[in-house]
Design an enzyme around this catalytic site. Structure first.
Site, PDB file in Angstrom:
ATOM      1  N   ASP A 182      -8.053  -5.088  -0.741  1.00 27.81           N
ATOM      2  CA  ASP A 182      -8.504  -5.899  -1.876  1.00 27.81           C
ATOM      3  C   ASP A 182      -8.191  -7.385  -1.702  1.00 27.81           C
ATOM      4  O   ASP A 182      -8.778  -8.224  -2.373  1.00 27.81           O
ATOM      5  CB  ASP A 182      -7.851  -5.393  -3.169  1.00 27.81           C
ATOM      6  CG  ASP A 182      -8.240  -3.955  -3.432  1.00 27.81           C
ATOM      7  OD1 ASP A 182      -9.448  -3.689  -3.495  1.00 27.81           O
ATOM      8  OD2 ASP A 182      -7.349  -3.097  -3.538  1.00 27.81           O
ATOM      9  N   HIS A 208       0.843  -1.203   0.000  1.00 26.66           N
ATOM     10  CA  HIS A 208       0.000   0.000   0.000  1.00 26.66           C
ATOM     11  C   HIS A 208       0.875   1.248   0.000  1.00 26.66           C
ATOM     12  O   HIS A 208       1.942   1.259   0.624  1.00 26.66           O
ATOM     13  CB  HIS A 208      -0.920   0.012   1.240  1.00 26.66           C
ATOM     14  CG  HIS A 208      -2.075   0.913   1.048  1.00 26.66           C
ATOM     15  ND1 HIS A 208      -1.997   2.261   1.295  1.00 26.66           N
ATOM     16  CD2 HIS A 208      -3.315   0.679   0.567  1.00 26.66           C
ATOM     17  CE1 HIS A 208      -3.163   2.810   0.998  1.00 26.66           C
ATOM     18  NE2 HIS A 208      -3.976   1.879   0.559  1.00 26.66           N
TER      19      HIS A 208
HETATM   20  C1  LIG Z   1      -0.336  -0.368  -4.158  1.00 25.89           C
HETATM   21  C2  LIG Z   1       1.116  -0.185  -4.599  1.00 25.89           C
HETATM   22  C3  LIG Z   1       1.156   0.445  -5.984  1.00 25.89           C
HETATM   23  C4  LIG Z   1       1.802   0.712  -3.603  1.00 25.89           C
HETATM   24  O1  LIG Z   1       3.110   0.762  -3.921  1.00 25.89           O
HETATM   25  P1  LIG Z   1       4.185   1.644  -3.108  1.00 25.89           P
HETATM   26  O2  LIG Z   1       4.560   0.943  -1.859  1.00 25.89           O
HETATM   27  O3  LIG Z   1       3.703   3.001  -2.943  1.00 25.89           O
HETATM   28  O4  LIG Z   1       5.407   1.758  -4.004  1.00 25.89           O
HETATM   29  P2  LIG Z   1       6.000   0.785  -5.043  1.00 25.89           P
HETATM   30  O5  LIG Z   1       4.985   0.252  -5.995  1.00 25.89           O
HETATM   31  O6  LIG Z   1       7.126   1.529  -5.629  1.00 25.89           O
HETATM   32  O7  LIG Z   1       6.569  -0.422  -4.135  1.00 25.89           O
HETATM   33  C5  LIG Z   1       7.813  -0.378  -3.450  1.00 25.89           C
HETATM   34  C6  LIG Z   1       8.545  -1.668  -3.743  1.00 25.89           C
HETATM   35  O8  LIG Z   1       7.793  -2.754  -3.250  1.00 25.89           O
HETATM   36  C7  LIG Z   1       7.415  -3.626  -4.307  1.00 25.89           C
HETATM   37  N1  LIG Z   1       6.024  -4.008  -4.125  1.00 25.89           N
HETATM   38  C8  LIG Z   1       5.032  -3.274  -3.578  1.00 25.89           C
HETATM   39  N2  LIG Z   1       3.889  -3.986  -3.594  1.00 25.89           N
HETATM   40  C9  LIG Z   1       4.185  -5.179  -4.154  1.00 25.89           C
HETATM   41  C10 LIG Z   1       3.417  -6.298  -4.458  1.00 25.89           C
HETATM   42  N3  LIG Z   1       2.107  -6.348  -4.191  1.00 25.89           N
HETATM   43  N4  LIG Z   1       4.017  -7.351  -5.039  1.00 25.89           N
HETATM   44  C11 LIG Z   1       5.337  -7.308  -5.332  1.00 25.89           C
HETATM   45  N5  LIG Z   1       6.117  -6.253  -5.080  1.00 25.89           N
HETATM   46  C12 LIG Z   1       5.535  -5.195  -4.494  1.00 25.89           C
HETATM   47  C13 LIG Z   1       7.571  -2.795  -5.565  1.00 25.89           C
HETATM   48  O9  LIG Z   1       7.782  -3.598  -6.696  1.00 25.89           O
HETATM   49  C14 LIG Z   1       8.747  -1.917  -5.219  1.00 25.89           C
HETATM   50  O10 LIG Z   1       9.911  -2.666  -5.388  1.00 25.89           O
HETATM   51  P3  LIG Z   1      11.294  -1.974  -5.872  1.00 25.89           P
HETATM   52  O11 LIG Z   1      11.586  -0.904  -4.855  1.00 25.89           O
HETATM   53  O12 LIG Z   1      12.258  -3.099  -5.849  1.00 25.89           O
HETATM   54  O13 LIG Z   1      11.014  -1.420  -7.227  1.00 25.89           O
HETATM   55  C15 LIG Z   1       1.824  -1.567  -4.622  1.00 25.89           C
HETATM   56  O14 LIG Z   1       1.919  -2.084  -3.335  1.00 25.89           O
HETATM   57  C16 LIG Z   1       1.156  -2.562  -5.541  1.00 25.89           C
HETATM   58  O15 LIG Z   1       1.328  -2.503  -6.766  1.00 25.89           O
HETATM   59  N6  LIG Z   1       0.327  -3.517  -4.979  1.00 25.89           N
HETATM   60  C17 LIG Z   1      -0.352  -4.475  -5.794  1.00 25.89           C
HETATM   61  C18 LIG Z   1      -1.630  -3.876  -6.369  1.00 25.89           C
HETATM   62  C19 LIG Z   1      -2.675  -3.647  -5.304  1.00 25.89           C
HETATM   63  O16 LIG Z   1      -2.974  -4.510  -4.517  1.00 25.89           O
HETATM   64  N7  LIG Z   1      -3.279  -2.472  -5.347  1.00 25.89           N
HETATM   65  C20 LIG Z   1      -4.333  -2.091  -4.432  1.00 25.89           C
HETATM   66  C21 LIG Z   1      -3.852  -1.063  -3.461  1.00 25.89           C
HETATM   67  S1  LIG Z   1      -5.075  -0.746  -2.206  1.00 25.89           S
END
Ligand SMILES: CC(C)(COP(=O)(O)OP(=O)(O)OC[C@H]1O[C@@H](n2cnc3c(N)ncnc32)[C@H](O)[C@@H]1OP(=O)(O)O)[C@@H](O)C(=O)NCCC(=O)NCCS
Length: 393
Positions: A320, A263
């Site tokens: 989700d 998240h």
């Molecule tokens: C929601 C989301 C975009 C938030 O991401 P964030 O923490 O702000 O930032 P990032 O996407 O840059 O993630 C940071 C790191 O963790 C990894 N990561 C985060 N969520 C992940 C997941 N669900 N699966 C695999 N890797 C994940 C990213 O690939 C990134 O890795 P890196 O630094 O090696 O590139 C991300 O967690 C995600 O894509 N989740 C899956 C989709 C999802 O469930 N969305 C609903 C959100 S309520």
């Protein structure tokens, strides 16, 4: 001299762009508050319509106010007939989120308050939207299956009526209450991508329907509301997988995401996921479908361990992850999971639109207009030389 803060290309993470009085998240402690109230307490004691009233008006309604609001919602469930006629001509394979996004301006065209710029008029529009999105989504599901939309049953709760209009079967009270709890849990979440899209659009003084259509578009993406449908695909794919740990490791090795995990704000378990996990267990037991809870927790455990090994201990299940098996067990088709999210988040979107339009948390309304750094082709301020087409390489 102070270091300039670098906020470019980080998806606005940690950048505060507005004040709001609507909701609050403590991402470190896993706390979500609507208008001062913990979401867990609302999920236990409130109803979705009461929570919607709270979000729109700023305080919990009295009995007469809630009764009046519920009656207004019931009246507004009568969707203009031309909309159903229109839906019957649309391609049956259209994704329900596209149908929703395309239908919102049509609903707007039939709304007598569309261009009225008062708070009361915007609350009336919000009430119609809250009432009509479930009706519309249930109708679309029936129409695409060659069936006629069903009339609403206003003796049922908001969630119960959706299940009835969707399936033609009146749900038992417990299931209707569970879906109502899901709607409470999804109703608002500060400046998530879709709410920000709504606020950005209405900051131009566009009307509420233009704002929520943008919100629906943003919600449809798999990194946002679309994740619940992706989680269900994952669960179905893994139903007979023996090596969950190996699958999780393989996904991460390939640079793939585990949907429903991680998240942008929570760095611990999403409080909504805790609630929904328990619901997955309870519904599974009741319906003899315990396998979804078992499979989800197996994936969660394997993923959390694998993320920890990779130095990403803050990635935990989000809302989700466990809403997907819950909706599935309720008999909701997978491509309607994100529309169910929209049926709930519409309350938050409208509350934020009203706050934005009427500057309820700031001094005056302000058009969003961030800046960018140009990194493209540049030949100086006089511009590049425009050559005739036949002389271009
Ligand atoms: C929601 C989301 C975009 C938030 O991401 P964030 O923490 O702000 O930032 P990032 O996407 O840059 O993630 C940071 C790191 O963790 C990894 N990561 C985060 N969520 C992940 C997941 N669900 N699966 C695999 N890797 C994940 C990213 O690939 C990134 O890795 P890196 O630094 O090696 O590139 C991300 O967690 C995600 O894509 N989740 C899956 C989709 C999802 O469930 N969305 C609903 C959100 S309520």
């Amino acid at each position: 001299m102070a270091e300039p803060v670098r906020v470019k290309n980080i998806g606005l993470r940690g950048v505060t762009v507005a004040d709001t009085k609507i909701s609050f998240i403590d991402g470190e402690q896993g706390i979500l508050i609507y208008r001062g109230y913990r979401v867990e307490e609302l999920a236990e004691k409130s109803s979705f319509l009461e929570t919607a009233c709270l979000l729109l008006n700023g305080s919990l309604p009295g009995a007469a106010e809630l009764d009046a609001f519920s009656r207004q919602v019931a009246v507004a469930r009568q969707v203009p007939e031309f909309l159903f006629e229109s839906l019957k001509r649309w391609p049956g394979e259209a994704h329900p989120m596209d149908v929703l996004q395309a239908s919102l301006p049509l609903l707007g065209m039939a709304d007598p308050d569309l261009f009225a710029e008062t708070r009361d008029a915007n609350v009336r529009m919000a009430t119609r939207l809250i009432a009509r999105i479930p009706v519309l989504m249930a109708a679309w599901h029936r129409i695409r299956n060659g069936r006629e939309p069903l009339p609403p049953d206003d003796t049922l709760s908001h969630a119960g009526n959706f299940l009835w209009q969707l399936s033609g079967v009146r749900p038992d009270e417990e299931m209707a209450r569970d879906l109502d709890i899901c709607l409470i849990l999804h109703a608002d979440h500060t400046f998530n991508a879709s709410t920000f899209a709504c606020r950005e659009v209405v900051s131009t003084r566009a009307h509420m329907y233009a704002g929520v259509a943008a919100g629906a578009g943003a919600l449809s993406g798999s990194l946002h509301g679309g994740a619940n449908a992706e989680v269900m695909k994952m669960l179905q794919e893994l139903e007979s997988e023996k090596d969950i740990k190996g699958w999780v490791k393989g996904q991460l090795d390939k640079g793939q995401k585990i949907m429903g995990m991680g998240h942008a704000v929570y760095k611990t378990t999403d409080p909504r996921a805790t609630f929904l996990k328990e619901m997955t267990y309870r519904l599974g037991k009741k319906l003899g479908q315990e396998r979804w809870h078992q499979l989800s927790t197996d994936i969660e455990d394997a993923a959390v361990r694998e993320f920890e090994k990779r130095g990403k201990a803050t990635i935990k299940p989000n809302v989700d992850f466990y809403s997907a098996p819950v909706y599935h067990m309720m008999g909701i088709p997978g491509d309607l999971f994100t529309p169910v999210f929209a049926m709930s988040r519409i309350a938050g979107w409208c509350a934020h639109i009203i706050e934005e339009k009427f500057a309820e948390a700031q001094e005056k309304p302000m058009l969003y207009r961030p800046s960018t750094e140009y990194v493209g082709n540049y030949c100086g301020l006089m511009g590049c030389s425009y050559g005739p087409i036949e002389k271009r390489g």
